[in-house]
Design an enzyme around this catalytic site. Structure first.
Site, PDB file in Angstrom:
ATOM      1  N   ASP B 405       0.729  -1.162   0.046  1.00 49.05           N
ATOM      2  CA  ASP B 405       0.122   0.066  -0.019  1.00 49.05           C
ATOM      3  C   ASP B 405       0.925   1.145   0.065  1.00 49.05           C
ATOM      4  O   ASP B 405       1.698   1.437   0.921  1.00 49.05           O
ATOM      5  CB  ASP B 405      -0.690  -0.151   1.362  1.00 49.05           C
ATOM      6  CG  ASP B 405      -2.008   1.033   1.268  1.00 49.05           C
ATOM      7  OD1 ASP B 405      -2.945   0.879   0.650  1.00 49.05           O
ATOM      8  OD2 ASP B 405      -1.745   2.147   2.056  1.00 49.05           O
ATOM      9  N   ASN B 406       0.515   2.036  -1.112  1.00 44.04           N
ATOM     10  CA  ASN B 406       1.333   3.182  -0.939  1.00 44.04           C
ATOM     11  C   ASN B 406       2.842   3.257  -0.881  1.00 44.04           C
ATOM     12  O   ASN B 406       3.271   4.186   0.082  1.00 44.04           O
ATOM     13  CB  ASN B 406       0.725   4.486   0.114  1.00 44.04           C
ATOM     14  CG  ASN B 406      -0.504   5.137  -0.568  1.00 44.04           C
ATOM     15  OD1 ASN B 406      -0.804   5.248  -1.612  1.00 44.04           O
ATOM     16  ND2 ASN B 406      -1.382   5.212   0.346  1.00 44.04           N
ATOM     17  N   GLU B 434       1.633  -0.567  -4.966  1.00 45.80           N
ATOM     18  CA  GLU B 434       0.330   0.300  -5.276  1.00 45.80           C
ATOM     19  C   GLU B 434       0.736   1.646  -5.056  1.00 45.80           C
ATOM     20  O   GLU B 434       0.399   2.432  -4.078  1.00 45.80           O
ATOM     21  CB  GLU B 434      -0.791  -0.036  -4.150  1.00 45.80           C
ATOM     22  CG  GLU B 434      -2.176   0.767  -4.425  1.00 45.80           C
ATOM     23  CD  GLU B 434      -2.391   1.495  -3.451  1.00 45.80           C
ATOM     24  OE1 GLU B 434      -1.753   2.113  -2.641  1.00 45.80           O
ATOM     25  OE2 GLU B 434      -3.746   2.200  -3.668  1.00 45.80           O
ATOM     26  N   LYS B 546     -14.584  -0.250   1.911  1.00 41.67           N
ATOM     27  CA  LYS B 546     -13.550   0.128   2.776  1.00 41.67           C
ATOM     28  C   LYS B 546     -14.032   0.448   4.253  1.00 41.67           C
ATOM     29  O   LYS B 546     -13.130   0.278   5.080  1.00 41.67           O
ATOM     30  CB  LYS B 546     -12.960   1.435   2.426  1.00 41.67           C
ATOM     31  CG  LYS B 546     -12.101   0.946   0.817  1.00 41.67           C
ATOM     32  CD  LYS B 546     -11.241   2.238   0.830  1.00 41.67           C
ATOM     33  CE  LYS B 546     -11.946   3.404   0.075  1.00 41.67           C
ATOM     34  NZ  LYS B 546     -11.097   4.496  -0.533  1.00 41.67           N
TER      35      LYS B 546
END
Lengths: 722, 722
Positions: B405-406, B434, B546
């Site tokens: 993630d990120n 990502e 989410k």
């Protein structure tokens, strides 16, 4: 389980690791610095520039997250111990950092890029937004005060230190309103002070220190003239001398040349001497090839007694210099069997099992008059040093330019070492590679240090040959390091175009050579349109001067002295003809007419798709740096520039049209790039033919040209705007 | 006067210097080795390949003079101590040396190029010509005998040594005729023996050891499915579990997916928990965002108790594996304020002057539910090691793929270190970046080690967006290291094309994702064409999973399960859809119809303009080398390949046509590249639509296509030749 200790890796990182260049599988760089330009083969070789140029450095720089990054180029002038730096500025599109600095002296410059997190401005930008959104910023002010104090600790100036401390105190002063504290924090004066004194905590240096070889302007813009001094005579039975050759210098200077290049001037071997027209049975009075160097009378550090003495040669150089001419010598590292080295240093040659020394050969052909040196012999230290010292010997006698004979048949590593050695002591020295070999080899010699290079120009005579070749030379990656010098003929190359094209062919090729590239040259006899080959199908001259004395009347009818004189005068008067990468071909509707523009003002550099205007800010700061270790100011060893920038010349754009067909008149519609040149499509403009003085009024892009090779094979048009 | 001793420089040269990589202003290399490919950023980063690939290595190699040069590629498999080598062969045009070797195991391979003067064959070639010219060759035979004897001295085999010595004796035997001696010297057997045993005296190694990261094939060809296990429930008030989620696996396997990717499965923070639709005032039963990792119940090495226990998770993985599915986890290196690290290691975060820990922000926006880690904190050793150990923890539980993630908001140096560490121990591990950020940053993450990367695919919907982007990805320099994985949607990205295009839009984008690149994926709900955004103009889903549990009926009317099942089946059956660089767009006369070819057989590599057929000879020899120091044979530490090459699939060419307009029927004339495909322009050929089973008979290049998005938005045509 936990094999590598990241802390050890972290400790290894940053600039020391970057400097050492040693291999690390994983480099821990807080900031990513990539794709730095100009960089040649990963920094293995320097790019080339001349004194007066501005170096534009580009880089991709980024880090994780949203913090602002700052960057600068650090650079060091030749011979300086101190580094200077110039801030880089960020261009959002194409996401690239740029800076530039002036190259004001000869030698090898070093540069690299470093970047760091701009903690103060990252924080300041957040503070501005929070203040605007009326958020509480008390903790932010404490954070900012820490940054301000770190700048205070870093400065050596007690005045600045106390200013910074005072602002930090205000930012933390709970007796003041938050608004007042924020105002103090956002004051432009504080930003300026912190920008100047803040010490980055994550300074990251690019992994290479890159190099730029900066030559004097004359290394990149010059007109060459090649002559055999022994032919400076009125009688082929009387050997010319340095003194008689000096008598030819005023004519060469008056034609506008800059460099007089002499084939080897050393004693010529007797053993296996070649006779006239390269025959193997010379007559007793045959003078032999000057490239068969060395006899009982000496080797590469001697002069042929028939030409005179060393002192005569020095006087020749002085005469040339007084006329504004430089003398270039041939540097041919090979020996005749009579060369003193053969006796003194037989181990510098290939010794065969029977004890003889190997002559040159290309089986089954034998070249028994030439012994090649063995550059990888046991005593290579002695040999390489001796070869370098030959150059230093002639430099000491006033020679600054060397045309190197067949460098591709000697060790490439030797040249890289030798050129660096000589240029470290004498940065003005020019090495001109006479390598006619496959393109990659020719380019490699240019990369490793040759200042100028012979090219395939003589064999490029049609538009379909000239355009791609010139675009490769002047617009491709090679333009960073390969400087072609367009010789229109040489003692080895009389192209069939010249053999069959008559006087118009000589005028056409002269015009092309002198306008396509800033470096060009001719070999003696070209001005007389000498065009008889030794036999049909050969590019060798009949009665080649390589093997015999040739007497010439340089004022003989049909000469093209006036063309040469005019061309060299125009070249000196126009910056457009003194630059290398400013060439662009434009449409000519008749393929026999070549049409191109040489831009007069510096052409904007294109760095990774971004056009950098020549006016890019070159704000140079002193050698301040983020840590004490290298914060030295520029010190006294920075010598003043050794060479002045080129004298003033017109920066007008030139448009050149050349009829490539020496046999027929051609007309064509040529397409002037009026948009690039800022010419209004509806307004007339005047083009002034510098060759004839004629003026033409043109309008729009498409205009008419008619060229009669017997009269006027080309135009060199200066565009004159209203 | 003579400042640098060349001998010292010479002694420094050759391979030790090349290996050390340390900076030398002048490198003394007897042979020039340049422009080695594949090389990424001067060897700073590895290029990427998969097990089963053949690595083609190219180089420019030359030296001064006319001697023949020989060269080889030296390479070392991951974990091996021994180097192997493969001879390079010379291609005259474009003046390039080439070799190739098979990559038969995962890990980081090393390779470099070395070259030397081929003294024996240089000599032998001269001898042949001289013999043919009937020249006397007595001294030549003595010279050759010296080379033969040096090979004899170098071999370890006494049999070979005595053979070589015998021939050398014959060559020097003055009692024999010169003709007989020359015949002995020119015997092919002697050439073979010397070629094998000769020790080069000027072996030169390229200055970099380059690297290739070799992944398992599944790292480059896979279909991904993203699901929230907590939604594996029939009742939104009942939290799904690993057990209920395992119940969904057979459906996913049956659809033909390879990887099931779960968003974070760890305990979710309470402090500043987000409510439904990203609101800041959650209700007590709101489940929160899985990316707010950590609570009293544990951090990144724990599972949310609502999902079950660690053992439940391991059972989930086993169930998946039994169905042929791999499980990928999210690796989101950030913490909720309730994460155990906040108490245990506050020094791993940014601590503000007031003693609080900094939350994430993008001023003036605040993300108080997230504490970013400070990757450059004082105890970075502890932090980095702990982060790496999290990966190792999940690897030990059967997870081999991580969607990171990120990653661009964490230190790039950390990723490079962490990925290398994990893959050294577990080379099968996949890291999928990502990062939706600027292109250079995304590329940099791929260079430094990420196996796969998210892309801009969701935002490329027209032909003018898709074609250049795909060409950049698959044909540009990035194809050496950047593997795009085309997700058609994500929990963060519901593009307006899907919002407004209805079911046809979902079918179109699925077909594009699964045929343009070998890696693609969808996020749960895509198969139901869920297309309602939280508000007009947003790419966020309404009632985003989410922040809440979503119950779905995967067999609901309008689903596109059949499309997915068919696409994944076709992908598995056709090598054309399993490769990355085999994509080429071809003309479609209607710009709403995209037309492209995926070549089925390995595409010839193009190395510096030279086309290398895939059949290039991969003649691999043992680790013989020119000096004793590294003449080791391949030793026992060469483990067998860990991963078999992909199972058989058809190598037919596929032609794909897709109607990009979800609203209207379009027809087009498409231009089949029949010449490249070897199709006779006058003969009919059959294209077989793998999606529908229909067959069409086509002829020549230009053929008709008609695509109704409501019925059949595209064709996947297998070309079947007579």
């Amino acid at each position: 389980m936990l094999p590598t200790d990241p802390m050890t890796e972290v400790a290894r990182s940053t600039r020391r690791a970057a400097r050492s260049g040693r291999k690390e599988p994983v480099r821990l760089e807080p900031i990513t610095i990539e794709c730095v330009s100009p960089e040649l083969d990963g920094g293995r070789y320097p790019v080339k520039r001349v004194v007066g140029d501005t170096l534009v450095v580009g880089a991709d720089i980024f880090k994780d997250g949203h913090d602002l990054v700052a960057a600068r180029v650090r650079y060091r002038a030749p011979g300086a111990t101190a580094w200077r730096s110039v801030p880089m500025r960020f261009e959002f599109n194409p996401d690239r950092w740029l800076a530039s600095f002036p190259l004001d002296r000869m030698g090898t410059w070093e540069f690299t890029v470093e970047a760091w997190t701009d903690r103060f401005n990252s924080w300041r930008s957040g503070l501005e937004k929070k203040v605007a959104a009326k958020q509480k910023v008390d903790v932010e002010l404490l954070e900012g005060a820490q940054i301000v104090l770190s700048a205070a600790r870093n400065t050596r100036s007690s005045a600045y230190r106390s200013s910074l401390q005072q602002v930090a105190d205000r930012m933390r002063d709970e007796t003041m309103s938050l608004e007042a504290r924020a105002r103090a924090a956002l004051a432009p004066e504080l930003k300026a002070l912190v920008d100047q004194h803040y010490a980055p905590d994550d300074l990251t240096e690019y992994r290479h220190v890159l190099r730029v070889r900066v030559d004097r302007p004359a290394a990149a813009f010059a007109s060459w003239y090649e002559m055999f001094p022994r032919s400076a005579t009125d009688d082929p039975r009387v050997h010319g001398t340095f003194e008689s050759a000096a008598g030819m210098l005023p004519r060469i200077a008056e034609l506008g040349f800059d460099v007089v290049y002499l084939p080897p001037i050393h004693p010529i071997g007797r053993t296996f001497r070649k006779g006239k027209n390269n025959t193997l049975d010379p007559e007793p009075d045959d003078v032999g090839s000057p490239w068969a160097i060395g006899s009982e009378e000496g080797g590469h550090d001697a002069v042929d007694p028939k030409l005179g003495t060393l002192e005569d040669f020095e006087r020749f150089v002085q005469r040339a210099n007084a006329l504004g001419l430089e003398v270039a010598l041939d540097f041919a590292l090979q020996c005749s069997p009579d060369h003193p080295w053969v006796k003194e240093h037989p181990d510098w040659f290939h010794i065969r099992p029977d004890g003889t020394i190997a002559y040159a050969e290309n089986p089954p052909k034998k070249y028994q008059d030439i012994y090649p040196l063995d550059f990888w012999c046991e005593d290579r230290e002695g040999l390489w040093t001796a070869c370098r010292d030959l150059i230093l010997f002639w430099v000491a006698r006033g020679v600054k330019q060397f045309r190197v004979d067949n460098p591709h048949t000697k060790a490439f590593a030797f040249w890289e070492w030798c050129i660096a050695e000589v240029q470290r002591l004498h940065p003005e020295t020019v090495f001109f590679a006479e390598a006619f070999t496959r393109p990659k080899r020719m380019k490699s010699l240019a990369k490793l240090g040759f200042t100028q290079s012979y090219t395939y120009f003589t064999w490029k005579n049609t538009r379909w040959e000239l355009v791609p070749y010139l675009e490769e030379l002047t617009q491709g990656p090679a333009a960073e390091y390969f400087r072609g010098n367009f010789f229109a003929n040489t003692p080895d190359i009389l192209h069939e175009y010249l053999q069959h094209g008559g006087r118009p062919a000589f005028r056409i090729r002269l015009l092309l050579a002198g306008t396509l590239l800033p470096l060009y040259g001719i070999y003696s006899g070209y001005e007389l349109c000498e065009n008889v080959p030794v036999r049909a199908g050969s590019e060798e001259y009949l009665d080649s001067e390589k093997y015999q004395i040739r007497v010439r009347d340089f004022d003989a009818p049909g000469n093209i002295n006036a063309d040469i004189r005019m061309l060299n005068r125009i070249r000196r008067a126009h910056a457009a003809l003194q630059q290398y990468t400013n060439l662009a071909f434009h449409t000519s509707e008749n393929e026999q007419v070549l049409f191109y523009r040489k831009a007069g003002r510096p052409v904007p550099a294109v760095v990774d798709g971004l056009v950098i205007p020549p006016s890019v800010d070159t704000h140079v700061t002193g050698g301040r740096s983020g840590n004490g270790e290298e914060g030295r100011e520029v010190s006294g060893d920075d010598e003043p520039s050794l060479v002045a920038p080129p004298s003033w010349s017109s920066d007008a754009d030139l448009l050149v049209a050349v009829n490539l067909d020496p046999h027929r008149i051609h007309d064509s519609m040529v397409h002037v790039p009026i948009e690039e040149m800022g010419i209004d499509p509806d307004e007339p403009y005047v083009v002034h033919d510098l060759l004839t003085g004629a003026h033409y009024t043109w309008r729009g892009s498409r205009n008419y040209i008619r060229l009669d090779p017997q009269q006027q094979p080309g135009h060199v048009l200066r565009v004159e705007r209203p």
